[in-house]
Design a protein around this motif. Structure first.
Motif, PDB file in Angstrom:
ATOM      1  N   MET A   1       0.834  -1.173   0.000  1.00  0.00           N
ATOM      2  CA  MET A   1       0.000   0.000   0.000  1.00  0.00           C
ATOM      3  C   MET A   1       0.886   1.245   0.000  1.00  0.00           C
ATOM      4  SD  MET A   1      -3.033   0.989   2.653  1.00  0.00           S
ATOM      5  CE  MET A   1      -4.341   0.081   1.876  1.00  0.00           C
ATOM      6  N   LYS A   2       0.414   2.308  -0.599  1.00  0.00           N
ATOM      7  CA  LYS A   2       1.171   3.553  -0.694  1.00  0.00           C
ATOM      8  C   LYS A   2       0.520   4.615   0.177  1.00  0.00           C
ATOM      9  CE  LYS A   2       3.137   6.490  -4.331  1.00  0.00           C
ATOM     10  NZ  LYS A   2       3.132   7.734  -3.667  1.00  0.00           N
ATOM     11  N   LEU A   3       1.350   5.452   0.781  1.00  0.00           N
ATOM     12  CA  LEU A   3       0.884   6.546   1.616  1.00  0.00           C
ATOM     13  C   LEU A   3       0.077   7.532   0.775  1.00  0.00           C
ATOM     14  CD1 LEU A   3       1.086   7.984   4.401  1.00  0.00           C
ATOM     15  CD2 LEU A   3       3.096   9.147   3.507  1.00  0.00           C
ATOM     16  N   ASP A   4      -1.109   7.872   1.230  1.00  0.00           N
ATOM     17  CA  ASP A   4      -1.972   8.829   0.544  1.00  0.00           C
ATOM     18  C   ASP A   4      -1.782  10.197   1.187  1.00  0.00           C
ATOM     19  OD1 ASP A   4      -3.968  10.356  -0.605  1.00  0.00           O
ATOM     20  OD2 ASP A   4      -5.603   9.025  -0.028  1.00  0.00           O
ATOM     21  N   THR A   5      -1.169  11.125   0.458  1.00  0.00           N
ATOM     22  CA  THR A   5      -0.932  12.469   0.999  1.00  0.00           C
ATOM     23  C   THR A   5      -1.867  13.507   0.391  1.00  0.00           C
ATOM     24  OG1 THR A   5       0.812  12.892  -0.619  1.00  0.00           O
ATOM     25  CG2 THR A   5       1.496  11.989   1.524  1.00  0.00           C
ATOM     26  N   SER A   6      -2.874  13.043  -0.321  1.00  0.00           N
ATOM     27  CA  SER A   6      -3.836  13.997  -0.882  1.00  0.00           C
ATOM     28  C   SER A   6      -4.643  14.625   0.269  1.00  0.00           C
ATOM     29  CB  SER A   6      -4.772  13.296  -1.866  1.00  0.00           C
ATOM     30  OG  SER A   6      -5.531  12.303  -1.215  1.00  0.00           O
ATOM     31  N   PRO A   7      -5.055  15.874   0.110  1.00  0.00           N
ATOM     32  CA  PRO A   7      -5.836  16.531   1.164  1.00  0.00           C
ATOM     33  C   PRO A   7      -7.129  15.760   1.440  1.00  0.00           C
ATOM     34  CG  PRO A   7      -5.117  18.122  -0.489  1.00  0.00           C
ATOM     35  CD  PRO A   7      -4.801  16.758  -1.019  1.00  0.00           C
ATOM     36  N   ARG A   8      -7.337  15.395   2.701  1.00  0.00           N
ATOM     37  CA  ARG A   8      -8.521  14.606   3.058  1.00  0.00           C
ATOM     38  C   ARG A   8      -9.292  15.200   4.228  1.00  0.00           C
ATOM     39  NH1 ARG A   8      -6.621   8.619   3.662  1.00  0.00           N
ATOM     40  NH2 ARG A   8      -8.843   8.322   3.821  1.00  0.00           N
ATOM     41  N   LEU A   9      -8.749  16.228   4.856  1.00  0.00           N
ATOM     42  CA  LEU A   9      -9.427  16.841   5.988  1.00  0.00           C
ATOM     43  C   LEU A   9     -10.388  17.909   5.490  1.00  0.00           C
ATOM     44  CD1 LEU A   9      -6.401  17.305   8.399  1.00  0.00           C
ATOM     45  CD2 LEU A   9      -8.195  15.580   8.537  1.00  0.00           C
ATOM     46  N   ALA A  10     -11.612  17.851   5.963  1.00  0.00           N
ATOM     47  CA  ALA A  10     -12.608  18.843   5.548  1.00  0.00           C
ATOM     48  C   ALA A  10     -12.225  20.234   6.046  1.00  0.00           C
ATOM     49  CB  ALA A  10     -13.986  18.448   6.071  1.00  0.00           C
ATOM     50  N   ASP A  11     -11.658  20.318   7.245  1.00  0.00           N
ATOM     51  CA  ASP A  11     -11.293  21.607   7.831  1.00  0.00           C
ATOM     52  C   ASP A  11      -9.950  21.482   8.552  1.00  0.00           C
ATOM     53  OD1 ASP A  11     -11.143  24.105   8.967  1.00  0.00           O
ATOM     54  OD2 ASP A  11     -13.105  24.002   9.952  1.00  0.00           O
ATOM     55  N   PRO A  12      -8.837  21.516   7.799  1.00  0.00           N
ATOM     56  CA  PRO A  12      -7.524  21.343   8.425  1.00  0.00           C
ATOM     57  C   PRO A  12      -7.211  22.408   9.468  1.00  0.00           C
ATOM     58  CG  PRO A  12      -7.298  21.888   6.092  1.00  0.00           C
ATOM     59  CD  PRO A  12      -8.740  21.689   6.357  1.00  0.00           C
ATOM     60  N   ASP A  13      -7.721  23.623   9.289  1.00  0.00           N
ATOM     61  CA  ASP A  13      -7.465  24.672  10.276  1.00  0.00           C
ATOM     62  C   ASP A  13      -8.112  24.333  11.618  1.00  0.00           C
ATOM     63  OD1 ASP A  13      -5.959  26.190   8.504  1.00  0.00           O
ATOM     64  OD2 ASP A  13      -7.700  27.333   7.815  1.00  0.00           O
ATOM     65  N   ALA A  14      -9.288  23.754  11.588  1.00  0.00           N
ATOM     66  CA  ALA A  14      -9.961  23.358  12.826  1.00  0.00           C
ATOM     67  C   ALA A  14      -9.189  22.240  13.525  1.00  0.00           C
ATOM     68  CB  ALA A  14     -11.393  22.913  12.544  1.00  0.00           C
ATOM     69  N   ILE A  15      -8.669  21.301  12.746  1.00  0.00           N
ATOM     70  CA  ILE A  15      -7.868  20.209  13.333  1.00  0.00           C
ATOM     71  C   ILE A  15      -6.608  20.783  13.968  1.00  0.00           C
ATOM     72  CG2 ILE A  15      -6.520  18.126  12.816  1.00  0.00           C
ATOM     73  CD1 ILE A  15      -9.568  17.713  12.759  1.00  0.00           C
ATOM     74  N   PHE A  16      -5.949  21.705  13.265  1.00  0.00           N
ATOM     75  CA  PHE A  16      -4.745  22.336  13.814  1.00  0.00           C
ATOM     76  C   PHE A  16      -5.084  23.057  15.120  1.00  0.00           C
ATOM     77  CE2 PHE A  16      -1.735  25.847  14.271  1.00  0.00           C
ATOM     78  CZ  PHE A  16      -0.546  25.141  14.278  1.00  0.00           C
ATOM     79  N   HIS A  45      -4.129   2.825  14.243  1.00  0.00           N
ATOM     80  CA  HIS A  45      -5.295   2.940  13.361  1.00  0.00           C
ATOM     81  C   HIS A  45      -4.908   2.642  11.911  1.00  0.00           C
ATOM     82  CE1 HIS A  45      -9.134   4.342  11.826  1.00  0.00           C
ATOM     83  NE2 HIS A  45      -8.460   5.090  10.961  1.00  0.00           N
ATOM     84  N   VAL A  46      -3.769   3.184  11.476  1.00  0.00           N
ATOM     85  CA  VAL A  46      -3.293   2.928  10.109  1.00  0.00           C
ATOM     86  C   VAL A  46      -2.988   1.443   9.954  1.00  0.00           C
ATOM     87  CG1 VAL A  46      -1.403   3.361   8.479  1.00  0.00           C
ATOM     88  CG2 VAL A  46      -2.432   5.267   9.748  1.00  0.00           C
ATOM     89  N   GLY A  47      -2.186   0.914  10.864  1.00  0.00           N
ATOM     90  CA  GLY A  47      -1.931  -0.513  10.922  1.00  0.00           C
ATOM     91  C   GLY A  47      -1.088  -1.121   9.822  1.00  0.00           C
ATOM     92  N   ASP A  48      -0.578  -0.324   8.922  1.00  0.00           N
ATOM     93  CA  ASP A  48       0.214  -0.845   7.801  1.00  0.00           C
ATOM     94  C   ASP A  48       1.652  -0.345   7.955  1.00  0.00           C
ATOM     95  OD1 ASP A  48       1.537  -0.981   5.216  1.00  0.00           O
ATOM     96  OD2 ASP A  48      -0.437  -1.364   4.341  1.00  0.00           O
ATOM     97  N   GLU A  49       2.568  -1.263   8.244  1.00  0.00           N
ATOM     98  CA  GLU A  49       3.947  -0.868   8.518  1.00  0.00           C
ATOM     99  C   GLU A  49       4.593  -0.152   7.339  1.00  0.00           C
ATOM    100  OE1 GLU A  49       8.233  -2.642   9.985  1.00  0.00           O
ATOM    101  OE2 GLU A  49       6.455  -3.910  10.155  1.00  0.00           O
ATOM    102  N   ALA A  50       4.325  -0.599   6.128  1.00  0.00           N
ATOM    103  CA  ALA A  50       4.914   0.053   4.949  1.00  0.00           C
ATOM    104  C   ALA A  50       4.441   1.502   4.840  1.00  0.00           C
ATOM    105  CB  ALA A  50       4.568  -0.719   3.679  1.00  0.00           C
ATOM    106  N   VAL A  51       3.165   1.740   5.072  1.00  0.00           N
ATOM    107  CA  VAL A  51       2.626   3.103   5.024  1.00  0.00           C
ATOM    108  C   VAL A  51       3.237   3.944   6.137  1.00  0.00           C
ATOM    109  CG1 VAL A  51       0.523   4.473   5.316  1.00  0.00           C
ATOM    110  CG2 VAL A  51       0.492   2.452   3.860  1.00  0.00           C
ATOM    111  N   LEU A  52       3.373   3.367   7.318  1.00  0.00           N
ATOM    112  CA  LEU A  52       3.966   4.105   8.429  1.00  0.00           C
ATOM    113  C   LEU A  52       5.423   4.452   8.153  1.00  0.00           C
ATOM    114  CD1 LEU A  52       2.300   2.149  11.334  1.00  0.00           C
ATOM    115  CD2 LEU A  52       1.838   4.511  10.642  1.00  0.00           C
ATOM    116  N   ARG A  53       6.156   3.544   7.529  1.00  0.00           N
ATOM    117  CA  ARG A  53       7.548   3.852   7.157  1.00  0.00           C
ATOM    118  C   ARG A  53       7.598   5.020   6.174  1.00  0.00           C
ATOM    119  NH1 ARG A  53      11.579   0.014   8.328  1.00  0.00           N
ATOM    120  NH2 ARG A  53      10.744  -1.851   9.329  1.00  0.00           N
ATOM    121  N   GLN A  54       6.690   5.032   5.211  1.00  0.00           N
ATOM    122  CA  GLN A  54       6.624   6.142   4.253  1.00  0.00           C
ATOM    123  C   GLN A  54       6.298   7.450   4.972  1.00  0.00           C
ATOM    124  OE1 GLN A  54       4.040   5.173   0.851  1.00  0.00           O
ATOM    125  NE2 GLN A  54       4.484   3.029   1.276  1.00  0.00           N
ATOM    126  N   ALA A  55       5.358   7.408   5.905  1.00  0.00           N
ATOM    127  CA  ALA A  55       4.970   8.599   6.649  1.00  0.00           C
ATOM    128  C   ALA A  55       6.125   9.130   7.496  1.00  0.00           C
ATOM    129  CB  ALA A  55       3.755   8.305   7.522  1.00  0.00           C
TER     130      ALA A  55
END
Length: 69
Positions: A1-16, A45-55
């Motif tokens: 699996m590949k790390l998905d870095t596309s914007p996915r947060l509806a309101d990133p400012d609120a999360i920040f 939650h992610v649970g995928d070691e390859a994705v976590l290494r990419q992150a």
């Protein structure tokens, strides 16, 4: 699996803002513990070691995200 870095947060400012708020009143050690716990919770939650290494590699890269190709 590949790390998905596309914007996915509806309101990133609120999360920040929530992340900043979570640190209010904490000393540096408590703030670092909060960050560590949050990272481990989300990594589980992610649970995928390859994705976590990419992150991890992406987080260590000092280049801004839009400069990567």
């Amino acid at each position: 699996m590949k790390l998905d870095t596309s914007p996915r947060l509806a309101d990133p400012d609120a999360i920040f803002a929530r992340l900043v708020e979570a640190h209010l009143g904490l000393d540096e050690a408590a703030s670092r513990r909060l960050d560590a716990r949050l990272v481990l919770i989300l990594a589980n939650h992610v649970g995928d070691e390859a994705v976590l290494r990419q992150a991890i590699a992406l987080a260590r890269d000092p280049a801004p995200p839009n400069a990567r190709r």
